[in-house]
Motif scaffolding. Structure first.
Motif, PDB file in Angstrom:
ATOM      1  N   ASP A 179     -35.247   7.936  44.876  1.00 25.82           N
ATOM      2  CA  ASP A 179     -35.179   9.227  44.272  1.00 25.82           C
ATOM      3  C   ASP A 179     -36.196  10.394  44.311  1.00 25.82           C
ATOM      4  O   ASP A 179     -36.163  11.457  44.732  1.00 25.82           O
ATOM      5  CB  ASP A 179     -34.645   9.037  42.675  1.00 25.82           C
ATOM      6  CG  ASP A 179     -34.183  10.233  42.029  1.00 25.82           C
ATOM      7  OD1 ASP A 179     -33.373  11.114  42.717  1.00 25.82           O
ATOM      8  OD2 ASP A 179     -34.688  10.470  40.853  1.00 25.82           O
ATOM      9  N   ALA A 180     -37.335   9.790  44.355  1.00 24.22           N
ATOM     10  CA  ALA A 180     -38.656  10.562  44.581  1.00 24.22           C
ATOM     11  C   ALA A 180     -38.918  11.103  45.873  1.00 24.22           C
ATOM     12  O   ALA A 180     -39.441  12.101  46.038  1.00 24.22           O
ATOM     13  CB  ALA A 180     -39.957   9.921  44.048  1.00 24.22           C
ATOM     14  N   GLU A 181     -38.174  10.143  46.780  1.00 23.24           N
ATOM     15  CA  GLU A 181     -38.400  10.758  48.155  1.00 23.24           C
ATOM     16  C   GLU A 181     -37.117  11.470  48.710  1.00 23.24           C
ATOM     17  O   GLU A 181     -37.174  12.004  49.770  1.00 23.24           O
ATOM     18  CB  GLU A 181     -38.423   9.585  49.103  1.00 23.24           C
ATOM     19  CG  GLU A 181     -40.018   8.631  48.986  1.00 23.24           C
ATOM     20  CD  GLU A 181     -39.854   7.311  49.716  1.00 23.24           C
ATOM     21  OE1 GLU A 181     -38.993   6.738  50.157  1.00 23.24           O
ATOM     22  OE2 GLU A 181     -41.054   7.010  50.064  1.00 23.24           O
ATOM     23  N   ASN A 182     -35.966  11.567  47.679  1.00 19.92           N
ATOM     24  CA  ASN A 182     -35.020  12.509  47.912  1.00 19.92           C
ATOM     25  C   ASN A 182     -34.278  11.747  49.027  1.00 19.92           C
ATOM     26  O   ASN A 182     -33.505  12.658  49.893  1.00 19.92           O
ATOM     27  CB  ASN A 182     -35.240  13.836  48.450  1.00 19.92           C
ATOM     28  CG  ASN A 182     -35.822  14.837  47.153  1.00 19.92           C
ATOM     29  OD1 ASN A 182     -34.984  14.669  45.796  1.00 19.92           O
ATOM     30  ND2 ASN A 182     -36.699  15.493  47.173  1.00 19.92           N
ATOM     31  N   ASP A 183     -34.297  10.338  49.097  1.00 19.41           N
ATOM     32  CA  ASP A 183     -33.516   9.761  50.192  1.00 19.41           C
ATOM     33  C   ASP A 183     -32.057   9.240  49.703  1.00 19.41           C
ATOM     34  O   ASP A 183     -31.968   8.246  49.067  1.00 19.41           O
ATOM     35  CB  ASP A 183     -34.230   8.552  50.663  1.00 19.41           C
ATOM     36  CG  ASP A 183     -33.680   7.882  51.658  1.00 19.41           C
ATOM     37  OD1 ASP A 183     -32.554   8.400  52.287  1.00 19.41           O
ATOM     38  OD2 ASP A 183     -34.502   7.205  52.388  1.00 19.41           O
ATOM     39  N   THR A 184     -31.065  10.189  49.757  1.00 17.12           N
ATOM     40  CA  THR A 184     -29.732   9.974  49.459  1.00 17.12           C
ATOM     41  C   THR A 184     -29.082   8.572  50.111  1.00 17.12           C
ATOM     42  O   THR A 184     -28.344   7.750  49.610  1.00 17.12           O
ATOM     43  CB  THR A 184     -28.712  10.910  49.599  1.00 17.12           C
ATOM     44  OG1 THR A 184     -29.150  12.086  49.042  1.00 17.12           O
ATOM     45  CG2 THR A 184     -27.440  10.652  49.206  1.00 17.12           C
ATOM     46  N   LYS A 185     -29.232   8.406  51.469  1.00  9.42           N
ATOM     47  CA  LYS A 185     -28.764   7.331  52.255  1.00  9.42           C
ATOM     48  C   LYS A 185     -29.368   5.976  51.676  1.00  9.42           C
ATOM     49  O   LYS A 185     -28.382   5.033  51.684  1.00  9.42           O
ATOM     50  CB  LYS A 185     -29.272   7.363  53.774  1.00  9.42           C
ATOM     51  CG  LYS A 185     -28.406   6.446  54.859  1.00  9.42           C
ATOM     52  CD  LYS A 185     -29.030   6.634  56.092  1.00  9.42           C
ATOM     53  CE  LYS A 185     -28.348   5.653  57.089  1.00  9.42           C
ATOM     54  NZ  LYS A 185     -28.749   5.738  58.215  1.00  9.42           N
ATOM     55  N   THR A 186     -30.580   6.030  51.489  1.00  8.34           N
ATOM     56  CA  THR A 186     -31.082   4.705  51.231  1.00  8.34           C
ATOM     57  C   THR A 186     -30.679   4.208  49.473  1.00  8.34           C
ATOM     58  O   THR A 186     -30.136   3.212  49.468  1.00  8.34           O
ATOM     59  CB  THR A 186     -32.620   4.721  50.906  1.00  8.34           C
ATOM     60  OG1 THR A 186     -33.167   4.882  52.279  1.00  8.34           O
ATOM     61  CG2 THR A 186     -33.205   3.367  50.468  1.00  8.34           C
ATOM     62  N   GLY A 187     -30.559   5.145  48.672  1.00  9.85           N
ATOM     63  CA  GLY A 187     -30.030   5.060  47.644  1.00  9.85           C
ATOM     64  C   GLY A 187     -28.467   4.532  47.521  1.00  9.85           C
ATOM     65  O   GLY A 187     -28.353   3.713  46.659  1.00  9.85           O
ATOM     66  N   ARG A 188     -27.686   5.093  48.382  1.00  8.72           N
ATOM     67  CA  ARG A 188     -26.502   4.727  48.510  1.00  8.72           C
ATOM     68  C   ARG A 188     -26.074   3.412  48.825  1.00  8.72           C
ATOM     69  O   ARG A 188     -25.732   2.444  48.374  1.00  8.72           O
ATOM     70  CB  ARG A 188     -25.471   5.538  49.380  1.00  8.72           C
ATOM     71  CG  ARG A 188     -24.075   5.254  49.689  1.00  8.72           C
ATOM     72  CD  ARG A 188     -23.434   6.095  50.633  1.00  8.72           C
ATOM     73  NE  ARG A 188     -21.909   5.355  51.026  1.00  8.72           N
ATOM     74  CZ  ARG A 188     -20.903   5.855  50.269  1.00  8.72           C
ATOM     75  NH1 ARG A 188     -20.957   6.449  49.284  1.00  8.72           N
ATOM     76  NH2 ARG A 188     -19.857   5.134  50.566  1.00  8.72           N
ATOM     77  N   THR A 189     -27.190   2.776  49.727  1.00  8.89           N
ATOM     78  CA  THR A 189     -27.234   1.502  50.357  1.00  8.89           C
ATOM     79  C   THR A 189     -27.517   0.528  49.106  1.00  8.89           C
ATOM     80  O   THR A 189     -27.204  -0.464  49.074  1.00  8.89           O
ATOM     81  CB  THR A 189     -28.122   1.491  51.415  1.00  8.89           C
ATOM     82  OG1 THR A 189     -27.784   2.193  52.570  1.00  8.89           O
ATOM     83  CG2 THR A 189     -28.214  -0.090  52.048  1.00  8.89           C
ATOM     84  N   ILE A 190     -28.558   0.947  48.292  1.00 10.90           N
ATOM     85  CA  ILE A 190     -29.041   0.372  47.124  1.00 10.90           C
ATOM     86  C   ILE A 190     -28.009  -0.086  46.344  1.00 10.90           C
ATOM     87  O   ILE A 190     -27.690  -1.072  45.827  1.00 10.90           O
ATOM     88  CB  ILE A 190     -30.258   0.987  46.518  1.00 10.90           C
ATOM     89  CG1 ILE A 190     -31.667   0.942  47.529  1.00 10.90           C
ATOM     90  CG2 ILE A 190     -30.659   0.099  45.257  1.00 10.90           C
ATOM     91  CD1 ILE A 190     -32.742   1.800  47.017  1.00 10.90           C
ATOM     92  N   PHE A 191     -27.395   1.110  45.968  1.00 16.37           N
ATOM     93  CA  PHE A 191     -26.044   0.887  44.989  1.00 16.37           C
ATOM     94  C   PHE A 191     -24.841  -0.107  45.316  1.00 16.37           C
ATOM     95  O   PHE A 191     -24.406  -0.879  44.689  1.00 16.37           O
ATOM     96  CB  PHE A 191     -25.442   2.311  44.558  1.00 16.37           C
ATOM     97  CG  PHE A 191     -24.484   2.038  43.654  1.00 16.37           C
ATOM     98  CD1 PHE A 191     -24.522   1.737  42.364  1.00 16.37           C
ATOM     99  CD2 PHE A 191     -23.022   2.461  44.219  1.00 16.37           C
ATOM    100  CE1 PHE A 191     -23.291   1.591  41.554  1.00 16.37           C
ATOM    101  CE2 PHE A 191     -22.090   2.297  43.538  1.00 16.37           C
ATOM    102  CZ  PHE A 191     -21.982   1.856  42.029  1.00 16.37           C
ATOM    103  N   ILE A 192     -24.499   0.352  46.769  1.00 19.17           N
ATOM    104  CA  ILE A 192     -23.533  -0.755  47.285  1.00 19.17           C
ATOM    105  C   ILE A 192     -23.793  -2.065  47.321  1.00 19.17           C
ATOM    106  O   ILE A 192     -23.116  -3.122  46.835  1.00 19.17           O
ATOM    107  CB  ILE A 192     -22.944  -0.058  48.507  1.00 19.17           C
ATOM    108  CG1 ILE A 192     -22.261   1.349  48.139  1.00 19.17           C
ATOM    109  CG2 ILE A 192     -21.845  -1.012  49.065  1.00 19.17           C
ATOM    110  CD1 ILE A 192     -21.857   1.883  49.416  1.00 19.17           C
ATOM    111  N   ASN A 193     -24.965  -2.554  47.889  1.00 21.11           N
ATOM    112  CA  ASN A 193     -25.460  -3.800  47.897  1.00 21.11           C
ATOM    113  C   ASN A 193     -25.686  -4.313  46.537  1.00 21.11           C
ATOM    114  O   ASN A 193     -25.430  -5.559  46.401  1.00 21.11           O
ATOM    115  CB  ASN A 193     -26.704  -3.829  48.893  1.00 21.11           C
ATOM    116  CG  ASN A 193     -26.146  -3.692  50.281  1.00 21.11           C
ATOM    117  OD1 ASN A 193     -26.214  -4.433  51.015  1.00 21.11           O
ATOM    118  ND2 ASN A 193     -26.267  -2.357  50.865  1.00 21.11           N
TER     119      ASN A 193
END
Length: 474
Positions: free
Chosen positions: A95-109
């Motif tokens: 979130d601090a890096e504004n990285d939506t793609k990684t954030g989505r991957t974290i949630f789904i996994n």
């Protein structure tokens, strides 16, 4: 000479004020971030307290049975919740890096792993029921505990799945979602407890089993609400829309597991220590076990404030780690720790002042049949609350510091510290004082105090060393 001393004193006083001002400055943001988490966690504990109060009104034996059954569930849920906390610092970092793609991957996994963990924990608890017969508990307590455990164990599945949503939302600093979910959960729990315990309207009278079904229903409602609440918010749509298990990534699964397992074990070591206290109390007798449950209910409720602040520390420290502002990271962690100590000093004073009155809330004082037993329960519970008052400070320090360490993704050494503190130092003291001296239930809680204090000291030293190292190497 006197003038020099006065000048030095004034300098130290101003220096202290300047240092404290740095931490006090963070209090406003800390409170805004932490209060929804605290209310949410407090709400979950209140579900248990309400169950204990309503079951306790039926009788002390029923209260002891619910305590025994819930002790199994507490162990399981500590593993699941602890595992899920791995998501928060990872999300806060992205979130601090504004990285939506990684954030989505974290949630789904993370959602996938929490589902697997929830189902696995249910299976373990369900097939562990034979252990009830080998724990030295009163027979009348075991008979009532078995069916209660069957029902509450099922509620582990929605409870752990919910944690994936909660930890993700917390990592995005949107902490009010879990607060609203908890409010709905509590209302649902109270309503169905009342309907099913006493057989109101079309519902059957189920006694203490009604409280178990109330917990299960409320946890199902909780996960349903949380899914639709987040899905309807623009912030979370990029993360929750069109979820596909094809997005599972081995690298991310491994990353979450490497953080989640030690985090889960840390929670397990602490919760299992208190569950051990339940079992030891049961070996002393029904009165000691009921008194232990009363003191544990109150301590668990105050513990939620520290747990909420711990999550706030995890979020803020994780953000600062993502920004690589390590000086700010240390200030943030210490400010939250200072808040916790101030709050828990008030709780400690409250336990001391009202230790003889709090236990009366949990028992039916008009019950003439069990009047002698209830009087003894109140007396012992009051003694336990005095010990609990003392370890309030140690407890808040260790749990907030753990949150800060999780924020910098340091979990392996803290796992060792918590194991040694609770199971090499704390629990052996509880066993000796509780079972082999006249201290009884009070001795068990002195062991808890020893374990928590040891953990607080060494976890804080760990964070102090690591935060200084980050600042130095930056």
């Amino acid at each position: 000479m006197r003038s020099a001393l006065s000048d030095n004193f004034l300098y130290l006083h101003k220096f202290s004020e300047m240092n404290l001002a740095v931490y006090f400055k963070e209090f406003n943001y800390n409170i805004r971030l932490a209060y929804p988490i605290i209310l949410a966690m407090l709400g979950h504990t209140i579900v248990g307290v309400i169950d204990n109060i309503m079951v306790g009104k039926i009788g002390a034996t029923e209260l002891a049975a619910a305590s025994l059954a819930n002790s199994f569930v507490f162990i399981a849920i500590s593993l699941g919740v602890g595992f899920s906390t791995a998501l928060t610092p990872l999300v806060a970092h992205s979130d601090a890096e504004n990285d939506t793609k990684t954030g989505r991957t974290i949630f789904i996994n993370g959602l996938f792993l929490c589902t697997i963990v929830g189902i696995s924990l249910f299976a373990i608890i369900y097939f562990s029921k034979p252990l009830l017969n080998h724990m030295g508990q009163p027979e009348e307590v075991i008979v009532l505990a078995r069916p209660f455990l069957d029902i509450v164990a099922v509620s582990l599945i929605p409870a752990i799945i919910y944690q994936a949503y909660k930890q993700f939302a917390d990592g995005k600093s949107r902490t009010k979602n879990s607060m609203y979910a908890t409010i709905i959960t509590n209302i649902t729990n109270v309503v169905f407890n009342y309907l099913l315990i006493y057989g109101v309207w079309i519902f059957p009278e189920m006694g203490m089993l009604g409280a178990a079904y109330g917990t299960l229903i409320s946890r199902v409602v909780m996960i349903i609400y949380m899914h639709f609440a987040l899905s309807g918010q623009d912030l979370f749509k990029p993360f929750l829309s069109n979820i596909s298990w094809a997005e599972l990534k081995k690298e991310m699964l491994n990353k979450i597991v490497k953080l989640g397992i030690p985090s889960g074990l840390m929670s397990f070591f602490e919760v299992a220590l208190f569950v051990g206290a339940v079992w030891l109390s049961g070996m002393i007798g029904t009165v000691a076990q009921a008194a232990n449950q009363i003191a544990l209910s109150m301590s668990s409720m105050t513990f939620m404030f520290a747990s909420g602040l711990s999550v706030a520390a995890m979020i803020r420290v994780g953000n600062q780690r993502g920004l690589k502002d390590y000086q700010k990271l240390k200030i943030v962690a210490r400010s939250i720790l200072l808040m916790a100590v101030l709050i828990y000093t008030v709780f400690a004073l409250g336990f001391i002042l009202f230790h003889n009155y709090i236990p009366m809330l949990f028992l039916n004082n008009a019950d003439q049949l069990n009047a002698v037993m209830n009087e003894e329960v109140i007396k012992i519970a009051g003694q336990l609350l005095l010990v609990a008052a003392i370890f309030q400070i140690s407890d808040c320090i260790q749990v907030v510091t753990l949150g800060a360490l999780r924020g910098i993704q340091d979990v392996n050494v803290p796992m060792i510290i918590t194991f040694v503190s609770y199971w090499v130092i704390g629990f052996p003291i509880s066993i000796y004082l509780g079972l082999y001296t006249d201290a009884g239930a009070k001795g068990i809680w002195i062991g808890l105090l020893a374990g928590l204090t040891t953990a607080a000291i060494f976890l804080y030293l760990r964070f102090h060393i690591l935060s200084n190292r980050l600042i130095k190497n930056n």
